[in-house]
Design a protein around this motif. Sequence first.
Motif, mmCIF file in Angstrom:
data_model
loop_
_atom_site.group_PDB
_atom_site.id
_atom_site.type_symbol
_atom_site.label_atom_id
_atom_site.label_comp_id
_atom_site.label_asym_id
_atom_site.label_seq_id
_atom_site.Cartn_x
_atom_site.Cartn_y
_atom_site.Cartn_z
ATOM 1 N N LYS A 132 7.427 5.451 -5.408
ATOM 2 C CA LYS A 132 6.752 5.902 -3.926
ATOM 3 C C LYS A 132 5.302 5.631 -4.436
ATOM 4 O O LYS A 132 4.991 5.511 -5.455
ATOM 5 C CB LYS A 132 6.703 7.101 -3.416
ATOM 6 C CG LYS A 132 8.263 7.487 -2.976
ATOM 7 C CD LYS A 132 8.044 9.172 -2.530
ATOM 8 C CE LYS A 132 9.694 9.335 -1.896
ATOM 9 N NZ LYS A 132 9.518 10.726 -1.437
ATOM 10 N N LYS A 133 4.593 5.031 -3.581
ATOM 11 C CA LYS A 133 3.253 4.559 -3.576
ATOM 12 C C LYS A 133 2.298 5.500 -2.823
ATOM 13 O O LYS A 133 2.740 5.719 -1.547
ATOM 14 C CB LYS A 133 3.093 3.180 -3.232
ATOM 15 C CG LYS A 133 3.767 2.193 -4.213
ATOM 16 C CD LYS A 133 3.439 0.710 -3.610
ATOM 17 C CE LYS A 133 4.651 -0.248 -4.813
ATOM 18 N NZ LYS A 133 3.915 -1.575 -4.459
ATOM 19 N N LYS A 134 1.131 5.654 -3.398
ATOM 20 C CA LYS A 134 0.027 6.255 -2.543
ATOM 21 C C LYS A 134 -1.124 5.312 -2.396
ATOM 22 O O LYS A 134 -1.604 4.655 -3.549
ATOM 23 C CB LYS A 134 -0.220 7.404 -3.299
ATOM 24 C CG LYS A 134 -1.506 8.360 -2.456
ATOM 25 C CD LYS A 134 -1.615 9.540 -3.063
ATOM 26 C CE LYS A 134 -2.651 10.533 -2.240
ATOM 27 N NZ LYS A 134 -3.061 11.941 -3.247
ATOM 28 N N ALA A 135 -1.423 4.924 -1.338
ATOM 29 C CA ALA A 135 -2.505 3.996 -0.846
ATOM 30 C C ALA A 135 -4.053 4.796 -1.305
ATOM 31 O O ALA A 135 -4.342 5.670 -1.121
ATOM 32 C CB ALA A 135 -2.776 3.689 0.581
ATOM 33 N N MET B 193 0.900 -1.323 0.027
ATOM 34 C CA MET B 193 -0.060 0.135 -0.179
ATOM 35 C C MET B 193 0.894 1.208 0.022
ATOM 36 O O MET B 193 0.471 2.278 -0.608
ATOM 37 C CB MET B 193 -0.981 -0.099 1.186
ATOM 38 C CG MET B 193 -1.969 -1.125 1.176
ATOM 39 S SD MET B 193 -3.141 -0.997 2.931
ATOM 40 C CE MET B 193 -3.719 0.542 2.441
ATOM 41 N N TYR B 194 1.907 1.261 0.794
ATOM 42 C CA TYR B 194 2.573 2.425 0.999
ATOM 43 C C TYR B 194 4.132 2.647 0.498
ATOM 44 O O TYR B 194 4.756 3.560 0.655
ATOM 45 C CB TYR B 194 2.636 2.826 2.550
ATOM 46 C CG TYR B 194 1.240 3.108 3.106
ATOM 47 C CD1 TYR B 194 0.492 4.145 2.632
ATOM 48 C CD2 TYR B 194 0.659 1.999 3.906
ATOM 49 C CE1 TYR B 194 -0.799 4.495 3.308
ATOM 50 C CE2 TYR B 194 -0.510 2.089 4.396
ATOM 51 C CZ TYR B 194 -1.197 3.466 4.236
ATOM 52 O OH TYR B 194 -2.633 3.409 4.634
ATOM 53 N N GLY B 195 4.518 1.626 -0.266
ATOM 54 C CA GLY B 195 6.025 1.498 -0.822
ATOM 55 C C GLY B 195 6.612 0.441 0.099
ATOM 56 O O GLY B 195 6.883 0.712 1.535
ATOM 57 N N ARG B 196 7.562 -0.151 -0.421
ATOM 58 C CA ARG B 196 8.345 -1.316 0.415
ATOM 59 C C ARG B 196 9.476 -0.572 1.253
ATOM 60 O O ARG B 196 9.683 -0.894 2.264
ATOM 61 C CB ARG B 196 8.980 -2.148 -0.534
ATOM 62 C CG ARG B 196 7.807 -2.827 -1.702
ATOM 63 C CD ARG B 196 8.234 -4.317 -1.819
ATOM 64 N NE ARG B 196 7.071 -4.592 -3.014
ATOM 65 C CZ ARG B 196 5.829 -4.784 -2.717
ATOM 66 N NH1 ARG B 196 5.452 -4.544 -1.273
ATOM 67 N NH2 ARG B 196 5.049 -5.092 -3.823
ATOM 68 N N LYS B 197 10.214 0.510 0.595
ATOM 69 C CA LYS B 197 11.565 0.787 1.407
ATOM 70 C C LYS B 197 11.061 1.566 2.564
ATOM 71 O O LYS B 197 11.707 1.160 3.789
ATOM 72 C CB LYS B 197 12.200 1.956 0.490
ATOM 73 C CG LYS B 197 13.278 2.530 1.179
ATOM 74 C CD LYS B 197 14.007 3.514 0.129
ATOM 75 C CE LYS B 197 15.274 3.931 0.866
ATOM 76 N NZ LYS B 197 16.344 4.957 0.127
#
Length: 567
Positions: free
Chosen positions: A207-210, A89-93
């Motif tokens: 980057k990810k945005k849920a 959901m929010y990015g692995r790093k």
Amino acid sequence: MAETKKKPGEQASPAEQTKEAPQPRSVRVVMMALMVTILLAMLDNMIVSPAMPTIVGDLGGIEHLSWVVTAYMLATAASTPIWGKLGDMYGRKGVFLTSIVIFLAGSVLSGMAQDMGQLIGFRAVQGLGAGGLMVGVMAIIGELVTPRERGKYMGMMTGVMAVAMIGGPLVGGTITDHLGWRWAFYINLPLGAVALAMVTAVLHLPKKKAEGRIDYLGAGLLTVGISSLVLVTTWGGTEYAWTSTVIMELIAIGVVALISFVIVQKKAAEPILPLHIFRSLNFTLMSVIGFLTGFVMFGAMLFLPLYQQAVQGASATNSGLLLLPMLLSMMVVSFFSGRFTTSTGKYKVFPIAGTVLMVLGLFLLSTMDTDTTRFMSGVYMAVLGAGMGCLMQITMLVAQNSVEMKDMGVASSSATLFRTLGSSFGVAIMGALFNNRVEHTMAERAGELGGKVTEQSAQLDADSLRQLAAPVREAYQHAVSAGTHSAFLLGAVIGVAALLAALFVKEVPLRGAGPKDAEPSDSGPRNPEAEASEPEASRAKTSGPKDAEGAAGDAAPGARDAVAESV
């Protein structure tokens, strides 16, 4: 290599736009950072175990000693699937770095504990972070490296695990004797600092945005269900009888919680464990094989040193070295199976060969008696290790190859969770069978005295063994042989079940391999069986372009290149 023609209006991937291929050296640097993290996760329990007697002597509270391990296990198992979903959901790093920080904070607090209650609580904090370490490593590798290329790193991961299993007890004993038990926890800090620095500096992921909210209800129900099962396997037959009210209540709570969890997951917008991943036959089979492999492996690792110490007179100090034939065999076979998978793209042979070798090795181990030499037991362990080497990383590889990239975290966490639960059940069930057989044989060979010797525990330490009279000691050696016979025979039966599951695995091509895999889907004949087994293949026909962008277990080619180039 010939360039692939593009359709009108089709955009080039970032890799093609920059005319640069991903730098292998950068990926190798990231892999080094991830291997340090695996070492961090694997070493902890191995180092802490030899320090436990000293900890009890300093802090007291021996009646709560088991909770030092149980609290860690509970927190690790319960948090594993949650860490996987948070990464998706929010990015692995960011999620991965957070898990390392929590683990290190728990390590510092555990080293500073002033009583047993504090130590138990801080170990739970440490376990909470540990739940994200292995999952984070596997999910990041799944995002950085294509499934077929992933085979190159399988031997490396298995090698790190073997080093931890062999060296952990030696390091733990040395640290406790010379620096004190608190350094068994503080030793995590330099390793963790290296992992944090390397991951921060060299790992760059999009980057990810849920789009949805965390499924708190599902997370709570899953935590209750997993915790109940782990407590059943930890307490059953030791703290409480298997038929006791406490165990029955825990089983009921666990079953109700997990059934409720499944119902909630069907309605949740962002389920903690999306049930659609189990529609893939390969993923489901890998979950089953992973559970059964964990059942057998950790049960074997518990009873092999016990047999060698009690029957063959080996020293408990070098307990990690006792498993060297199995671990070396596992490491070598894992290395070559990974290289073979990368060069050919074939992997079905390994689950089948691995389960066959696992069954054979366990059966051979079940034949050991008081006259079996260390050489022969080493050969039997090597056969079992070869089977494990075929299975350890292949199960994760195939599980990741069976889902879409957006579910890489939950696939990795699910595979890890099933193996963890399998180990809990294996230790509990094989342990109960072993204890029952030892107590029965002791009563049979040594009469009432034999029953008194094992009434507290069927597993005696070296000091207790030396204090026994020669006839009772001999009876105990026969009893341990009988107990390991029963335990390993049960393991062989479990291995047959794993073999049956392996026979149904489909050879779905691994993505990202060579020219054939790189060709666009309309440039040549397709594999209908492979496409039918991929979860997004069927959905792409009805869900529109969005679901069709990536292949099962792989990102869309452009996305994969972007991730690799950003390293």
